[in-house]
Design a protein around this motif. Structure first.
Motif, PDB file in Angstrom:
ATOM      1  N   ASP A  42       0.818  -1.214   0.000  1.00  0.00           N
ATOM      2  CA  ASP A  42       0.000   0.000   0.000  1.00  0.00           C
ATOM      3  C   ASP A  42       0.849   1.261   0.000  1.00  0.00           C
ATOM      4  OD1 ASP A  42      -2.348  -1.372  -0.097  1.00  0.00           O
ATOM      5  OD2 ASP A  42      -2.820  -1.188   2.033  1.00  0.00           O
ATOM      6  N   VAL A  43       1.968   1.243   0.740  1.00  0.00           N
ATOM      7  CA  VAL A  43       2.800   2.449   0.853  1.00  0.00           C
ATOM      8  C   VAL A  43       3.340   2.850  -0.507  1.00  0.00           C
ATOM      9  CG1 VAL A  43       4.898   3.421   1.848  1.00  0.00           C
ATOM     10  CG2 VAL A  43       3.406   1.989   3.254  1.00  0.00           C
ATOM     11  N   THR A  44       3.839   1.874  -1.266  1.00  0.00           N
ATOM     12  CA  THR A  44       4.399   2.168  -2.585  1.00  0.00           C
ATOM     13  C   THR A  44       3.311   2.672  -3.540  1.00  0.00           C
ATOM     14  OG1 THR A  44       6.069   0.451  -2.278  1.00  0.00           O
ATOM     15  CG2 THR A  44       5.665   1.200  -4.537  1.00  0.00           C
ATOM     16  N   VAL A  45       2.131   2.031  -3.477  1.00  0.00           N
ATOM     17  CA  VAL A  45       1.029   2.444  -4.359  1.00  0.00           C
ATOM     18  C   VAL A  45       0.568   3.850  -4.010  1.00  0.00           C
ATOM     19  CG1 VAL A  45      -1.360   1.986  -5.009  1.00  0.00           C
ATOM     20  CG2 VAL A  45       0.261   0.097  -4.815  1.00  0.00           C
ATOM     21  N   ARG A  46       0.421   4.136  -2.723  1.00  0.00           N
ATOM     22  CA  ARG A  46      -0.001   5.471  -2.308  1.00  0.00           C
ATOM     23  C   ARG A  46       1.062   6.518  -2.655  1.00  0.00           C
ATOM     24  NH1 ARG A  46      -4.368   5.647   1.176  1.00  0.00           N
ATOM     25  NH2 ARG A  46      -5.116   3.613   1.902  1.00  0.00           N
ATOM     26  N   GLY A  47       2.300   6.146  -2.534  1.00  0.00           N
ATOM     27  CA  GLY A  47       3.378   7.067  -2.884  1.00  0.00           C
ATOM     28  C   GLY A  47       3.358   7.404  -4.370  1.00  0.00           C
ATOM     29  N   ALA A  48       3.104   6.404  -5.205  1.00  0.00           N
ATOM     30  CA  ALA A  48       3.028   6.643  -6.650  1.00  0.00           C
ATOM     31  C   ALA A  48       1.846   7.550  -6.978  1.00  0.00           C
ATOM     32  CB  ALA A  48       2.897   5.322  -7.391  1.00  0.00           C
ATOM     33  N   ALA A  49       0.728   7.344  -6.283  1.00  0.00           N
ATOM     34  CA  ALA A  49      -0.446   8.184  -6.518  1.00  0.00           C
ATOM     35  C   ALA A  49      -0.197   9.614  -6.067  1.00  0.00           C
ATOM     36  CB  ALA A  49      -1.656   7.610  -5.791  1.00  0.00           C
ATOM     37  N   ALA A  50       0.502   9.783  -4.940  1.00  0.00           N
ATOM     38  CA  ALA A  50       0.759  11.123  -4.414  1.00  0.00           C
ATOM     39  C   ALA A  50       1.754  11.900  -5.264  1.00  0.00           C
ATOM     40  CB  ALA A  50       1.273  11.025  -2.975  1.00  0.00           C
ATOM     41  N   ALA A  51       2.517  11.200  -6.092  1.00  0.00           N
ATOM     42  CA  ALA A  51       3.525  11.864  -6.913  1.00  0.00           C
ATOM     43  C   ALA A  51       2.931  12.590  -8.119  1.00  0.00           C
ATOM     44  CB  ALA A  51       4.545  10.828  -7.403  1.00  0.00           C
ATOM     45  N   LEU A  52       1.651  12.385  -8.380  1.00  0.00           N
ATOM     46  CA  LEU A  52       1.017  12.993  -9.554  1.00  0.00           C
ATOM     47  C   LEU A  52       1.059  14.516  -9.453  1.00  0.00           C
ATOM     48  CD1 LEU A  52      -0.614  12.430 -12.156  1.00  0.00           C
ATOM     49  CD2 LEU A  52      -2.682  12.590 -10.752  1.00  0.00           C
ATOM     50  N   LYS A  53       1.537  15.151 -10.516  1.00  0.00           N
ATOM     51  CA  LYS A  53       1.653  16.620 -10.538  1.00  0.00           C
ATOM     52  C   LYS A  53       0.595  17.267 -11.437  1.00  0.00           C
ATOM     53  CE  LYS A  53       5.387  17.029  -7.983  1.00  0.00           C
ATOM     54  NZ  LYS A  53       5.542  15.616  -7.615  1.00  0.00           N
ATOM     55  N   GLU A  54       0.238  16.626 -12.516  1.00  0.00           N
ATOM     56  CA  GLU A  54      -0.725  17.190 -13.456  1.00  0.00           C
ATOM     57  C   GLU A  54      -2.038  16.410 -13.372  1.00  0.00           C
ATOM     58  OE1 GLU A  54       0.744  17.351 -17.382  1.00  0.00           O
ATOM     59  OE2 GLU A  54       2.341  18.791 -16.937  1.00  0.00           O
ATOM     60  N   TYR A  55      -3.073  17.126 -13.047  1.00  0.00           N
ATOM     61  CA  TYR A  55      -4.384  16.490 -12.903  1.00  0.00           C
ATOM     62  C   TYR A  55      -5.220  16.685 -14.175  1.00  0.00           C
ATOM     63  CZ  TYR A  55      -3.203  16.114  -7.984  1.00  0.00           C
ATOM     64  OH  TYR A  55      -2.573  15.802  -6.808  1.00  0.00           O
ATOM     65  N   PRO A  56      -6.124  15.775 -14.436  1.00  0.00           N
ATOM     66  CA  PRO A  56      -6.977  15.922 -15.624  1.00  0.00           C
ATOM     67  C   PRO A  56      -7.801  17.211 -15.571  1.00  0.00           C
ATOM     68  CG  PRO A  56      -7.134  13.711 -14.725  1.00  0.00           C
ATOM     69  CD  PRO A  56      -6.386  14.525 -13.718  1.00  0.00           C
ATOM     70  N   GLU A  57      -8.072  17.750 -16.725  1.00  0.00           N
ATOM     71  CA  GLU A  57      -8.912  18.940 -16.834  1.00  0.00           C
ATOM     72  C   GLU A  57     -10.203  18.571 -17.570  1.00  0.00           C
ATOM     73  OE1 GLU A  57      -6.793  22.074 -18.714  1.00  0.00           O
ATOM     74  OE2 GLU A  57      -5.497  22.467 -16.993  1.00  0.00           O
ATOM     75  N   ILE A  58     -11.297  19.054 -17.035  1.00  0.00           N
ATOM     76  CA  ILE A  58     -12.609  18.787 -17.627  1.00  0.00           C
ATOM     77  C   ILE A  58     -13.241  20.117 -18.033  1.00  0.00           C
ATOM     78  CG2 ILE A  58     -14.878  17.762 -17.280  1.00  0.00           C
ATOM     79  CD1 ILE A  58     -12.629  15.755 -17.128  1.00  0.00           C
ATOM     80  N   THR A  59     -13.668  20.215 -19.268  1.00  0.00           N
ATOM     81  CA  THR A  59     -14.388  21.394 -19.742  1.00  0.00           C
ATOM     82  C   THR A  59     -15.716  20.940 -20.334  1.00  0.00           C
ATOM     83  OG1 THR A  59     -13.303  21.289 -21.915  1.00  0.00           O
ATOM     84  CG2 THR A  59     -12.282  22.691 -20.233  1.00  0.00           C
ATOM     85  N   THR A  60     -16.714  21.778 -20.170  1.00  0.00           N
ATOM     86  CA  THR A  60     -18.038  21.425 -20.690  1.00  0.00           C
ATOM     87  C   THR A  60     -18.497  22.463 -21.709  1.00  0.00           C
ATOM     88  OG1 THR A  60     -19.129  22.608 -18.876  1.00  0.00           O
ATOM     89  CG2 THR A  60     -18.712  20.259 -18.568  1.00  0.00           C
ATOM     90  N   GLN A  61     -19.064  21.974 -22.775  1.00  0.00           N
ATOM     91  CA  GLN A  61     -19.717  22.800 -23.771  1.00  0.00           C
ATOM     92  C   GLN A  61     -21.135  22.268 -23.932  1.00  0.00           C
ATOM     93  OE1 GLN A  61     -17.173  22.539 -27.214  1.00  0.00           O
ATOM     94  NE2 GLN A  61     -15.663  23.980 -26.375  1.00  0.00           N
ATOM     95  N   SER A  62     -21.822  22.708 -24.920  1.00  0.00           N
ATOM     96  CA  SER A  62     -23.180  22.217 -25.134  1.00  0.00           C
ATOM     97  C   SER A  62     -23.429  22.038 -26.618  1.00  0.00           C
ATOM     98  CB  SER A  62     -24.213  23.176 -24.531  1.00  0.00           C
ATOM     99  OG  SER A  62     -24.120  24.452 -25.142  1.00  0.00           O
ATOM    100  N   LYS A  63     -24.348  21.141 -26.921  1.00  0.00           N
ATOM    101  CA  LYS A  63     -24.780  20.940 -28.297  1.00  0.00           C
ATOM    102  C   LYS A  63     -26.291  20.803 -28.314  1.00  0.00           C
ATOM    103  CE  LYS A  63     -23.825  15.956 -28.071  1.00  0.00           C
ATOM    104  NZ  LYS A  63     -23.077  14.839 -28.692  1.00  0.00           N
ATOM    105  N   ASN A  64     -26.853  21.052 -29.471  1.00  0.00           N
ATOM    106  CA  ASN A  64     -28.306  21.088 -29.616  1.00  0.00           C
ATOM    107  C   ASN A  64     -28.784  19.869 -30.393  1.00  0.00           C
ATOM    108  OD1 ASN A  64     -30.996  21.777 -30.689  1.00  0.00           O
ATOM    109  ND2 ASN A  64     -30.608  23.770 -29.779  1.00  0.00           N
TER     110      ASN A  64
END
Length: 226
Positions: free
Chosen positions: A74-96
């Motif tokens: 668990d420690v190694t897995v959590r450490g790898a997860a905590a090392a993330l620097k760039e997070y995903p970006e979500i943008t929303t638009q609309s369509k008709n």
């Protein structure tokens, strides 16, 4: 109620105009409803596929993370997860879609290369990389599912709204207008018959008076001649 409508030709013309407009509106709404249902069925098929893929991606991600935790800890897995620097970006638009505004969700920086994950090659293992890949794919599936299922919900709401409007025209407004139209037409016909009968009586009375006048005149002339 029809009895509340004043039986005049002006009101009859107004009701006939409303009937024509309501019938056109009813036909338009029926076409819209049918089109929305067809679009909804397409989205429903897509949503079922997306949901199936989402469930499969979730199972795969869970298996990969459980394997990484079992092999790396668990420690190694959590450490790898905590090392993330760039997070995903979500943008929303609309369509008709047939007048229904539905969301269009765009995502970026979801899928990452090994050097973009922050933990580096030395702090990584094949199992952690596989878990990261699986969760990135799961996140993409979640984003797609959110877009498709939100669109499906909005389409269903619009279908229900359109159905209620169609039913209101078909079973309430139009029958009332037809009833008022028939009532006024009947009253106008009665008035016309009464007017014809009255005119006939006036004509007959006038002819009778003219006859009596002629007979009186002829009698007067005969008396003078004698």
């Amino acid at each position: 109620m029809a009895e509340d409508v004043k039986p005049t030709r002006k009101n009859l013309m107004a009701i006939e105009d409303r009937i024509e407009l309501s019938e056109r509106g009813h036909d338009t709404l029926e076409q819209k409803r049918d089109g929305l249902i067809m679009e909804f069925m397409d989205i429903l098929d897509q949503a079922q596929d997306v949901r199936a893929n989402l469930n499969a991606d979730y199972e795969r991600a869970q298996n990969k993370i459980n394997m990484a935790r079992a092999m790396e800890g668990d420690v190694t897995v959590r450490g790898a997860a905590a090392a993330l620097k760039e997070y995903p970006e979500i943008t929303t638009q609309s369509k008709n879609i047939m007048g229904v505004v539905v969301p269009q969700i765009e995502s970026s920086r979801v899928k990452k290369s090994l050097d973009q994950r922050g933990y580096g090659l030395l702090g990584s293992s094949a199992r952690i990389d596989e878990a990261a890949d699986a969760y990135e794919e799961l996140l993409e599936s979640i984003i797609l599912a959110a877009e498709v299922e939100t669109a499906m919900k909005k389409m269903l709401e619009e279908i229900e709204t359109t159905k209620r409007r169609v039913n209101a025209l078909e079973f309430k407004l139009l029958p009332e207008l037809y009833e008022n139209q028939e009532y006024i037409e009947q009253k106008l016909e009665e008035q016309e018959r009464e007017e014809i009968f009255r005119l006939k009586k006036i004509k007959a009375k006038k002819e009778e008076e003219e006859k009596e006048a002629r007979e009186a005149e002829q009698a007067a002339e005969a008396a003078t001649a004698d």
